[in-house]
Motif scaffolding. Structure first.
Motif, PDB file in Angstrom:
ATOM      1  N   HIS A 147       1.922  29.110  83.403  1.00  0.00           N
ATOM      2  CA  HIS A 147       1.287  30.356  83.839  1.00  0.00           C
ATOM      3  C   HIS A 147      -0.133  30.100  84.341  1.00  0.00           C
ATOM      4  N   LEU A 151      -1.493  30.722  88.102  1.00  0.00           N
ATOM      5  CA  LEU A 151      -2.673  31.548  88.342  1.00  0.00           C
ATOM      6  C   LEU A 151      -3.667  30.828  89.241  1.00  0.00           C
ATOM      7  N   ALA A 604      -5.257  37.551  82.185  1.00  0.00           N
ATOM      8  CA  ALA A 604      -4.684  36.257  81.792  1.00  0.00           C
ATOM      9  C   ALA A 604      -5.434  35.662  80.603  1.00  0.00           C
TER      10      ALA A 604
END
Length: 717
Positions: A147, A151, A604
């Motif tokens: 992830h 990003l 995030a």
């Protein structure tokens, strides 16, 4: 929400799109609908009557898609202007960045989310959408680096694309300024808050002031009159000209009005004494407003005068660079300058009140997405809600439809607020309305739905800033299913309704078949204040949900591809460029995209913190700082070009005009450029007819005309 509920919503919207697009392909071929689907071309040409019947008209065809796809950017620039090209660049940028995000997230992030926990997976359509989100990844998982990597790829790609788009549009704006015909607004300055004097008129004061302080560069000026007085003048004059005795006893001569500069086609002044006795135009000088257009000999002199403080009292002799003649918002020019700050505060408070009132329908919509809460609140609906089809429609389709219906009231309300603020240009009013609609939709569609509670609970969330990333990290994945259905309904279906032009089509049929009249060929300007916020909102949803709920990315890509074709078709055939802002919407797009990236990175950080991955959180912080530094660089490098004119560019343009001997002709045209429009029914009918070709030769059908083939439009404000 189950996956089959999302598929139900997708199926309903796909059916709507297929039916409406096929219907559009048939309706656009009917001769009775030419004024609806070819309004822009009808403003230039008189259509040739087509055959009364042809079987081809009864079957859909993809010809309009091919024409929209094949049209080049140069043709779009000549047809729709720079603002239209900038808007299409927004859509193209969205396609590029979310194509990259979809490839990364679908093939890397989505499998990690789906297999994030050791559990038995059932039949995929019956799976909950939660298993496709980051919420399904267990705490402390080593796969969270996927992830973080996604990003980084999305953020860096977005910044690179933003830089090149900003640079390209900046160069396009400079080319637009230097390559266009001489623009009267470059030589004109709007002066407001002229001090009142009992001994001199406003016109004499303006002349005396600028001759005294700008003797070498001042050329002339033109006063702005109260719109009610001007309207009454023209109405009275027109009525007298309709008197039979006047028609018989006098010979009309075409003379331009000495007060408002109205063109001779607006009304005719007679040269006999009775008319002069009845209409004393000089008697209205007392109705001059405290505003005037002041013309200078060079572009550079006008820019300097517009940016310098003219008086020791900043509330007097206020100067701004004048808008283009077609862009002037005349009804706001006579508003006292001292009222403007009060108007801005009032509209701000009104917008905030409207925003909080809108919490009621949003809260109701969020109640529909929670089936268990709905059954507890309304026990008598339990039997109906237990049916599979009903529960799928209620949770997967109905909430977004209800929210969209309420959102239709937002753009006209914000446009009204922007007009009350006192904007001096129509493009400025639309830009202000665009910002208001954007802030409103981001707040109500994203933040209010994310926290999906009462006003008290939302206030408690924002009262603690340090807990904001954590709260967003908890809330956004749970609302991803609603955002998917919202994109399906507000995105896919709205594009189909846009291309069909349902309201205009119904008005056309009502006028033609009920009133038995030929519909007027009224052209529409592109609704930037509604479409730009919509595209940017979908961009925000795409960024924030990209690594959290990647299933939204294919839905967004379909929307942006459909929007690219539909908007190009509408710009080519339907909308007309009535005024030009020179691409000033792009800084709004850039700032909103940066905000979306920063918000995504903050969420995030909160998600990685909840998942107990300090390494991923630590790596995200430099990305956040780098994004902010990139935004500051773009603000320093490109933003001033959109706010001011470069002195070197203007001086070179002045020198070139002087060498070519065009300056004297430009000065002569300045006196005729700005004139207050007359809003009489006779004028509007004449103006409407004048938009068509005056010669008797009919030309080919509008559908067969190539965009950009015609010369530049002579737009009317």
């Amino acid at each position: 929400m189950k996956l089959y509920a999302l598929l139900t919503s997708a199926g309903i919207n796909i059916a709507f799109c297929a039916i409406l697009l096929s219907l559009y392909s048939i309706l656009r071929k009917q001769p009775s609908n030419v004024s609806v689907y070819f309004g822009r071309k009808l403003a230039q040409y008189s259509p040739k009557p087509r055959d009364p019947f042809c079987f081809e008209r009864l079957f859909p065809s993809p010809g309009w898609i091919v024409k929209a796809w094949e049209t080049s950017e140069e043709e779009m620039l000549s047809v729709g202007g720079m603002d239209a090209v900038v808007f299409l660049r927004i859509v193209v940028f969205s396609i590029r960045i979310f194509a990259i995000a979809a490839i990364i997230c679908i093939f890397l992030v989505l499998p990690v989310n789906y297999h994030g926990q050791a559990m038995h997976h059932g039949h995929i359509p019956s799976e909950s959408l939660d298993v496709f989100t980051i919420g399904n990844v267990k705490e402390g998982s080593k796969w969270l680096w996927v992830h973080c990597f996604a990003l980084y790829v999305i953020s860096c790609s977005a910044c690179v694309l933003l830089y090149f788009e900003y640079k390209s549009i900046t160069n396009m704006r400079l080319a637009h300024i230097t390559g266009s015909p001489p623009n009267p607004s470059h030589f004109a300055v709007l002066v407001r808050s002229i001090p009142w004097s009992p001994e001199q008129s406003y016109s004499d004061l303006v002349k005396q002031f600028f001759i005294n302080y700008y003797a070498s560069s001042y050329l002339s000026h033109q006063m702005v009159f109260d719109s009610c007085t001007v309207h009454k003048l023209v109405t009275d004059a027109y009525k007298m000209l309709q008197t039979p005795s006047m028609k018989q006893s006098s010979t009309p001569s075409l003379i331009r009005c000495s007060i408002c500069g109205v063109s001779p086609n607006s009304f005719k002044m007679l040269s006999n004494d009775p008319v002069k006795d009845k209409v004393d135009l000089d008697s209205t000088t007392s109705e001059e407003g405290a505003s005037a257009f002041v013309f200078f000999k060079t572009r550079y002199a006008a820019v300097v005068a517009s940016q310098v403080l003219q008086s020791s009292n900043p509330m007097l002799w206020v100067t701004d660079l004048a808008p283009e003649p077609h862009d002037v918002y005349w009804s706001n020019l006579c508003i006292p300058y001292k009222q403007l700050w009060i108007r801005r505060i009032t509209t701000l408070l009104a917008a905030i009140v409207f925003m909080f009132l809108f919490l009621l329908p949003v809260t109701f919509v969020q109640g529909l997405t929670q089936l268990e809460q709905l059954q507890q609140s309304f026990p008598f609906l339990r039997g109906i809600l237990k049916k599979t089809v009903v529960s799928q429609v209620v949770t997967g389709y109905l909430p977004s439809v209800i929210l969209i219906l309420f959102l239709y009231t937002v753009p006209p309300t914000m446009m009204l607020f922007s007009a009350v603020e006192g904007s001096i240009s129509r493009s400025g009013r639309k830009k202000s309305a665009c910002c208001k609609v954007l802030y409103f939709t981001i707040w109500n569609v994203f933040f209010v739905n994310v926290f999906s509670g009462s006003l008290i609970s939302q206030w408690s969330v924002f009262s603690s800033v340090k807990d904001l990333p954590t709260e967003l990290a908890r809330a956004v994945p749970t609302q991803a299913s609603f955002f998917m259905t919202y994109v399906l309904t507000s995105g896919w279906a709205s594009m189909s309704f846009e291309v069909v032009q349902v309201f205009a089509l119904l008005c056309n049929y009502f006028t033609r078949f009920i009133l038995k009249k030929d519909p007027s060929n009224e052209t529409l300007s592109f609704p930037y204040h509604t479409e730009i916020p919509k595209v940017l909102l979908f961009g925000l949803l795409g960024f924030t949900c990209s690594i959290l709920a990647p299933l939204i990315l294919p839905i967004l890509l379909v929307y942006f591809f459909l929007a690219y074709l539909v908007y190009r078709n509408q710009i080519i055939n339907v909308y007309i460029s009535k005024y030009e802002s020179g691409g000033k919407f792009w800084p709004i797009v850039h700032n909103t995209t940066i905000f979306s990236l920063v918000l995504t990175q903050i969420i995030a950080i909160g998600v990685f913190g909840l998942k107990r991955s300090p390494v991923a959180s630590g790596f995200t912080i430099p990305l956040l700082i780098g994004t902010l530094l990139f935004n500051e660089f773009c603000r320093q490098r490109f933003r001033p070009i959109f706010e001011n004119h470069a002195a070197t560019v203007l001086i070179e343009m002045d020198r070139q005009d002087e060498r070519n001997g065009r300056m004297e002709q430009i000065h002569h045209q300045l006196h005729l450029a700005y004139h207050q429009p007359m809003h009489t029914s006779q004028d509007s009918s004449k103006g409407e007819r004048s938009n068509h070709s005056e010669d008797g030769d009919s030309i080919q059908d509008p559908e067969d005309l190539k965009p950009g083939k015609a010369s530049t439009l002579v737009n009317k404000s």
